[in-house]
Design an enzyme around this catalytic site. Structure first.
Site, mmCIF file in Angstrom:
data_model
loop_
_atom_site.group_PDB
_atom_site.id
_atom_site.type_symbol
_atom_site.label_atom_id
_atom_site.label_comp_id
_atom_site.label_asym_id
_atom_site.label_seq_id
_atom_site.Cartn_x
_atom_site.Cartn_y
_atom_site.Cartn_z
ATOM 1 N N SER A 154 0.874 -1.247 0.198
ATOM 2 C CA SER A 154 0.051 0.117 -0.074
ATOM 3 C C SER A 154 0.938 1.209 -0.015
ATOM 4 O O SER A 154 1.968 1.176 0.406
ATOM 5 C CB SER A 154 -0.930 0.188 1.242
ATOM 6 O OG SER A 154 -1.574 1.148 1.503
ATOM 7 N N TYR A 167 0.007 -1.431 10.158
ATOM 8 C CA TYR A 167 -0.234 -1.679 8.660
ATOM 9 C C TYR A 167 0.842 -0.940 8.119
ATOM 10 O O TYR A 167 1.287 -1.698 6.835
ATOM 11 C CB TYR A 167 -1.662 -1.045 8.215
ATOM 12 C CG TYR A 167 -1.965 -1.169 6.800
ATOM 13 C CD1 TYR A 167 -2.450 -2.399 6.287
ATOM 14 C CD2 TYR A 167 -2.136 -0.312 6.031
ATOM 15 C CE1 TYR A 167 -2.869 -2.817 5.184
ATOM 16 C CE2 TYR A 167 -2.311 -0.252 4.750
ATOM 17 C CZ TYR A 167 -3.080 -1.551 4.237
ATOM 18 O OH TYR A 167 -3.317 -1.818 2.909
ATOM 19 N N LYS A 171 3.395 -3.409 5.544
ATOM 20 C CA LYS A 171 3.307 -3.131 4.058
ATOM 21 C C LYS A 171 4.657 -2.718 3.654
ATOM 22 O O LYS A 171 5.319 -2.992 2.706
ATOM 23 C CB LYS A 171 2.292 -1.939 3.611
ATOM 24 C CG LYS A 171 0.904 -2.871 3.918
ATOM 25 C CD LYS A 171 0.666 -4.079 3.169
ATOM 26 C CE LYS A 171 -0.564 -4.239 2.645
ATOM 27 N NZ LYS A 171 -0.745 -5.567 2.034
HETATM 28 N N1 LIG Z 1 -8.601 -1.115 -1.128
HETATM 29 C C1 LIG Z 1 -7.459 -0.047 -1.287
HETATM 30 O O1 LIG Z 1 -7.627 0.949 -1.243
HETATM 31 C C2 LIG Z 1 -6.146 -0.861 -0.946
HETATM 32 C C3 LIG Z 1 -5.112 0.058 -0.630
HETATM 33 C C4 LIG Z 1 -3.680 -0.571 -0.461
HETATM 34 C C5 LIG Z 1 -3.656 -1.833 -0.169
HETATM 35 N N2 LIG Z 1 -4.662 -2.543 -0.113
HETATM 36 C C6 LIG Z 1 -4.295 -4.264 0.037
HETATM 37 O O2 LIG Z 1 -4.988 -4.771 -0.943
HETATM 38 C C7 LIG Z 1 -5.284 -6.269 -0.237
HETATM 39 C C8 LIG Z 1 -6.604 -6.522 -0.625
HETATM 40 O O3 LIG Z 1 -7.637 -5.640 0.009
HETATM 41 P P1 LIG Z 1 -9.002 -5.056 -0.617
HETATM 42 O O4 LIG Z 1 -9.242 -3.548 -0.823
HETATM 43 O O5 LIG Z 1 -9.534 -6.064 -1.737
HETATM 44 O O6 LIG Z 1 -10.129 -5.512 0.320
HETATM 45 P P2 LIG Z 1 -11.448 -6.225 0.745
HETATM 46 O O7 LIG Z 1 -11.946 -6.340 2.218
HETATM 47 O O8 LIG Z 1 -12.287 -6.073 -0.227
HETATM 48 O O9 LIG Z 1 -10.859 -7.862 0.559
HETATM 49 C C9 LIG Z 1 -9.987 -8.653 1.103
HETATM 50 C C10 LIG Z 1 -10.277 -9.968 1.309
HETATM 51 O O10 LIG Z 1 -9.393 -10.598 2.218
HETATM 52 C C11 LIG Z 1 -9.777 -11.483 3.154
HETATM 53 N N3 LIG Z 1 -9.034 -11.740 4.325
HETATM 54 C C12 LIG Z 1 -8.978 -10.922 5.257
HETATM 55 N N4 LIG Z 1 -8.147 -11.220 6.302
HETATM 56 C C13 LIG Z 1 -7.961 -12.541 5.896
HETATM 57 C C14 LIG Z 1 -7.102 -13.586 6.315
HETATM 58 N N5 LIG Z 1 -6.431 -13.695 7.587
HETATM 59 N N6 LIG Z 1 -7.030 -14.539 5.933
HETATM 60 C C15 LIG Z 1 -7.906 -14.934 4.409
HETATM 61 N N7 LIG Z 1 -8.225 -13.796 3.776
HETATM 62 C C16 LIG Z 1 -8.487 -12.936 4.635
HETATM 63 C C17 LIG Z 1 -11.296 -10.823 3.171
HETATM 64 O O11 LIG Z 1 -12.191 -12.142 3.776
HETATM 65 C C18 LIG Z 1 -11.602 -10.190 2.092
HETATM 66 O O12 LIG Z 1 -12.317 -11.220 1.254
HETATM 67 C C19 LIG Z 1 -4.831 -5.859 1.010
HETATM 68 O O13 LIG Z 1 -3.767 -6.559 1.307
HETATM 69 C C20 LIG Z 1 -5.087 -4.475 1.530
HETATM 70 O O14 LIG Z 1 -4.337 -4.199 2.357
HETATM 71 C C21 LIG Z 1 -5.943 -2.172 -0.601
#
Ligand SMILES: NC(=O)c1ccc[n+]([C@@H]2O[C@H](COP(=O)([O-])OP(=O)(O)OC[C@H]3O[C@@H](n4cnc5c(N)ncnc54)[C@H](O)[C@@H]3O)[C@@H](O)[C@H]2O)c1
Length: 276
Positions: A154, A167, A171
């Site tokens: 991130s 976090y 990251k």
């Molecule tokens: N959405 C953003 O703006 C953003 C920005 C930077 C980084 N990210 C990163 O992208 C990745 C995906 O995030 P997203 O935005 O798609 O979120 P999201 O909540 O839509 O999806 C994340 C999925 O991961 C699953 N999950 C969470 N903890 C878990 C665990 N311990 N074991 C197995 N599954 C688990 C959840 O059930 C969910 O289905 C993450 O690593 C997040 O930190 C997202």
């Protein structure tokens, strides 16, 4: 099916039941990869497996938390049992559990490090003997087969973010793991890269007027952002809006494609032009 870029590749994606991970699983499958779909929550993971199969692809679910002690071995074994190998690993599962440092508990700190940093470390450690054996056999046959690891970070991990010490550290750490493994695994023809997201519209960042929480590993975790913050975030993005999960998955796909065979150890920001 002959011209697909990832025909027959075995791809493992964590947190693939929703959001970015779901789109990654669908895009890899659309290019011919056979996907091991992990998620903490069985129903969304099952739905993604069904979606891939309905489109004519191959997928199998591996439910459960990436933080479970036996998860890494089980995840790798699922790929080996079903698809006889590993070609792509995407470490995507995650969530945020924010607080300013004076209010952040040890539980909060370790929960986020366990999920975003220790879990990918364990998965990659468990994958190493399988990849080494496959690479050795391929090299003996004179075949060069590239494998791909894509870790998810991130902009908080690159530039920091108030309220996210846990976090941001996790990251940032994943970038160190990426660079180190690119050096350890280059000899096995594994490209190891990281995609660091800016603002992507998923459950993690959905706009809510009131406080919304989800249950993750038995804990109530607040998700979402308020409409005012959304406006401010979008105003800071050169492309003027948050990214879609499909656009986010596109960056992972780039690192899984043969066109990236000579790129390793990199952290690429997928953030609509934001600079850190
Ligand atoms: N959405 C953003 O703006 C953003 C920005 C930077 C980084 N990210 C990163 O992208 C990745 C995906 O995030 P997203 O935005 O798609 O979120 P999201 O909540 O839509 O999806 C994340 C999925 O991961 C699953 N999950 C969470 N903890 C878990 C665990 N311990 N074991 C197995 N599954 C688990 C959840 O059930 C969910 O289905 C993450 O690593 C997040 O930190 C997202």
């Amino acid at each position: 099916m002959g011209n697909l870029k990832l025909e027959g590749k075995a791809a493992l994606v964590t947190g693939a039941g929703r959001g970015i991970g779901r789109s990654v699983a669908l895009q890899l499958a659309a290019q011919g990869a056979r996907v091991v779909v992990n998620d903490l929550d069985a129903d969304p993971a099952h739905a993604v497996v069904e979606e891939i199969r309905a489109a004519g692809g191959e997928a199998v679910a591996c439910f459960g938390s990436v933080t479970a002690n036996d998860f890494a071995e089980r995840f790798i074994k699922t790929a080996v049992d079903h698809y006889q190998g590993i070609d792509i690993i995407v470490n995507n599962a995650g969530y945020t559990w924010d607080n300013v440092i004076q209010k952040m508990t040890d539980e909060q700190w370790y929960a986020i490090l366990d999920c975003h940093l220790t879990a990918p470390f364990r998965i990659l450690r468990a994958a190493q003997p399988v990849i080494r054996a496959l690479h050795k056999a391929e090299a003996a046959e004179g075949r060069a087969v590239f494998r791909k690891v894509v870790n998810i970070s991130s902009v908080a991990g690159l530039g920091g973010n108030a309220g996210q010490a846990n976090y941001a550290v996790a990251k940032a750490g994943i970038a160190g793991l990426t660079k180190t493994l690119s050096k350890e695994w280059g000899r096995m023809l594994v490209n190891v890269n990281t995609v660091a997201y800016g603002f992507i519209r998923t459950r993690l960042t959905e706009v809510t007027e009131a406080d919304t929480s989800v249950t993750i590993e038995g804990r109530d975790i607040k998700v979402g952002i308020n409409p005012g913050l959304l406006k401010a975030i979008e105003a800071s993005v050169p492309l003027g809006r948050g990214g879609t999960p499909e656009e986010a998955a596109g960056a992972v796909y780039l690192f899984c494609s043969p066109e990236s065979n000579y790129i390793s150890g990199q952290v690429v920001v997928c953030g609509g032009g934001i600079l850190i």
